[in-house]
Scaffold this motif. Structure first.
Motif, PDB file in Angstrom:
ATOM      1  N   LEU A  37     -19.217   0.826 -11.407  1.00 25.28           N
ATOM      2  CA  LEU A  37     -18.365   1.165 -10.293  1.00 25.28           C
ATOM      3  C   LEU A  37     -18.310   2.659 -10.360  1.00 25.28           C
ATOM      4  O   LEU A  37     -18.550   3.467 -11.140  1.00 25.28           O
ATOM      5  N   SER A  39     -15.627   5.299  -7.455  1.00 24.12           N
ATOM      6  CA  SER A  39     -14.617   5.752  -7.018  1.00 24.12           C
ATOM      7  C   SER A  39     -13.326   4.717  -7.630  1.00 24.12           C
ATOM      8  O   SER A  39     -12.178   5.189  -7.681  1.00 24.12           O
ATOM      9  N   ASN A  40     -13.794   3.595  -7.663  1.00 21.32           N
ATOM     10  CA  ASN A  40     -12.488   2.277  -7.951  1.00 21.32           C
ATOM     11  C   ASN A  40     -12.650   2.033  -9.362  1.00 21.32           C
ATOM     12  O   ASN A  40     -11.997   1.025  -9.891  1.00 21.32           O
ATOM     13  N   LYS A  43      -9.098   2.092 -11.174  1.00 18.01           N
ATOM     14  CA  LYS A  43      -8.201   1.198 -10.926  1.00 18.01           C
ATOM     15  C   LYS A  43      -8.409  -0.197 -11.268  1.00 18.01           C
ATOM     16  O   LYS A  43      -7.753  -0.993 -11.798  1.00 18.01           O
ATOM     17  N   VAL A  44      -9.836  -0.545 -11.271  1.00 17.29           N
ATOM     18  CA  VAL A  44     -10.495  -1.853 -11.737  1.00 17.29           C
ATOM     19  C   VAL A  44     -10.251  -1.935 -13.200  1.00 17.29           C
ATOM     20  O   VAL A  44      -9.838  -3.168 -13.756  1.00 17.29           O
ATOM     21  N   PHE A  49      -9.688  -6.638  -9.966  1.00 18.67           N
ATOM     22  CA  PHE A  49      -9.859  -6.739  -8.678  1.00 18.67           C
ATOM     23  C   PHE A  49      -8.870  -7.572  -8.072  1.00 18.67           C
ATOM     24  O   PHE A  49      -8.499  -8.251  -8.621  1.00 18.67           O
ATOM     25  N   GLU A 146     -14.165  -3.123   1.209  1.00 11.71           N
ATOM     26  CA  GLU A 146     -13.082  -2.639   0.224  1.00 11.71           C
ATOM     27  C   GLU A 146     -12.286  -1.793   1.004  1.00 11.71           C
ATOM     28  O   GLU A 146     -12.404  -0.430   0.897  1.00 11.71           O
ATOM     29  N   GLU A 148      -9.096  -0.587   0.151  1.00 13.46           N
ATOM     30  CA  GLU A 148      -8.611   0.267  -0.682  1.00 13.46           C
ATOM     31  C   GLU A 148      -9.229   0.118  -2.308  1.00 13.46           C
ATOM     32  O   GLU A 148      -9.834  -1.018  -2.380  1.00 13.46           O
ATOM     33  N   PRO A 149      -9.443   1.139  -2.639  1.00 15.78           N
ATOM     34  CA  PRO A 149      -9.835   0.917  -4.247  1.00 15.78           C
ATOM     35  C   PRO A 149      -9.447  -0.557  -4.883  1.00 15.78           C
ATOM     36  O   PRO A 149      -8.338  -0.855  -5.054  1.00 15.78           O
ATOM     37  N   GLY A 150     -10.469  -1.296  -5.326  1.00 17.54           N
ATOM     38  CA  GLY A 150      -9.975  -2.511  -6.029  1.00 17.54           C
ATOM     39  C   GLY A 150      -9.691  -3.721  -5.128  1.00 17.54           C
ATOM     40  O   GLY A 150      -9.227  -4.636  -5.688  1.00 17.54           O
TER      41      GLY A 150
END
Length: 346
Positions: A37, A39-40, A43-44, A49, A146, A148-150
């Protein structure tokens, strides 16, 4: 299947498509997936997810076997990957290149590399970089993004066509066997349609009928495929461009069915006002992957004397759009742009 007997798979690119690829491989129970991954990642790694999938249902907090924020390097006691699957956008204007990105994780002569990416001739840099490795072509027809992130929204069923790219350094029999094996692993969960093809490039030319026309036109106009159809621009713009792709394919040995243009025009349901991937990238301010989707088929057609005036205009407009996107990403002012122009540099 025990963990030690599962296929060790590295999936590079955890966006809309790559995440669903990882979900599907793990769902079959034949693979343990390490997902790279960018940029996400934060968050992930924290929350997993949140996936709404037409094939897999709602998955909250989903994670593969492992998530990482960079491509792992083999060696120093770390076992190599059986398969590396590339699901990133293929953008020639950005660095590193895909072959540079995955190099640390590829064991020469052992690792199978699968390109689930769009465009024509994308395998050539990989064949040059990994002359002893099997290189497989994956042409995906899923719709997944996607927002938004995740957060993954998987709207269109996962259909994947897999075949072997010709690599002179590997035997055709081994390459075809690896392709069939990957189809088996990907199909094991019963959640998708995954088919083997003996001719990988035919599927790529077929997808280009859409990806070299509807996709970039929507990006240039920042619009959706339903609006293209409602605005009555199909007959004078979209269909002629599609017929140019058919002519280029024919000149390169691939005779595509005469009905394919209409099938591609009708592919996206009108009621969802679908924005293709290149349009979504442009709206997000990301660079677009137009060279392999528009430039390569254009060059392949012109090489054989095919007249492609509509696609030439689309290609030049994509170059202008890419220039705008790069200028915005780099924070160039109008004064900066004039300096670039005066210097004669892109």
């Amino acid at each position: 299947m025990s963990e030690e007997n599962k296929l060790s798979v590295l999936v590079v690119g955890g966006g809309g498509v790559g995440t669903i690829v990882a979900v599907n491989l793990e769902a079959g129970g034949h693979a343990k997936v390490t997902l790279v991954l960018r940029s996400n990642f934060s968050k992930v790694s924290r929350d997993g997810f949140s996936i709404r999938s037409v094939d897999h249902g709602n998955l909250n907090g989903w994670r593969p076997h492992e998530v990482v924020d960079q491509v792992p390097a083999i060696g120093f006691g770390k076992p190599g990957f059986d398969t590396v699957v590339c699901c990133t956008k293929n953008i020639q204007d950005s660095t590193p290149s895909i072959e540079e990105l995955i190099r640390p994780a590829v064991t020469p002569g052992y690792t199978t590399v699968v390109l689930i990416q769009n465009g024509l001739n994308i395998e050539l840099p990989l064949v040059a970089q990994f002359p002893q490795n099997v290189i497989l072509s994956g042409v995906s027809f899923m719709g997944s993004h996607e927002p938004e992130p995740g957060i993954i929204e998987h709207d269109f069923e996962d259909k994947l066509v897999v075949g072997a790219f010709r690599n002179p350094g590997t035997s055709a029999a081994l390459s075809n066997a690896r392709a069939r094996d990957f189809v088996g692993h990907y199909s094991a969960g019963g959640k998708t349609v995954c088919e083997y093809t003996a001719d990988a490039n035919r599927s790529r030319w077929e997808k280009l009928v859409y990806n070299a026309t509807m996709n970039p036109i929507c990006a240039i106009l920042r619009t959706d495929t339903a609006t293209l159809r409602l605005s009555d621009s199909i007959e004078n713009l979209v269909r002629p461009a599609m017929e140019e792709i058919r002519a280029a394919a024919s000149a390169n040995g691939y005779n595509l069915d005469a009905s394919i243009a209409q099938r591609m025009i009708d592919m996206d349901p009108m009621e969802i006002f679908f924005k293709p991937s290149m349009c979504m990238d442009a709206l997000k301010g990301n660079l677009i992957e137009f060279e392999n989707l528009v430039g390569e088929p254009l060059r392949a057609g012109k090489k054989h004397g095919v007249a492609m005036p509509v696609l030439t205009v689309i290609y030049d407009m994509c170059k202008m759009l890419q220039w705008q996107l790069k200028a915005a990403r780099e924070g160039r002012s109008q004064e900066d742009m004039l300096k670039v122009y005066d210097s004669g540099k892109p």
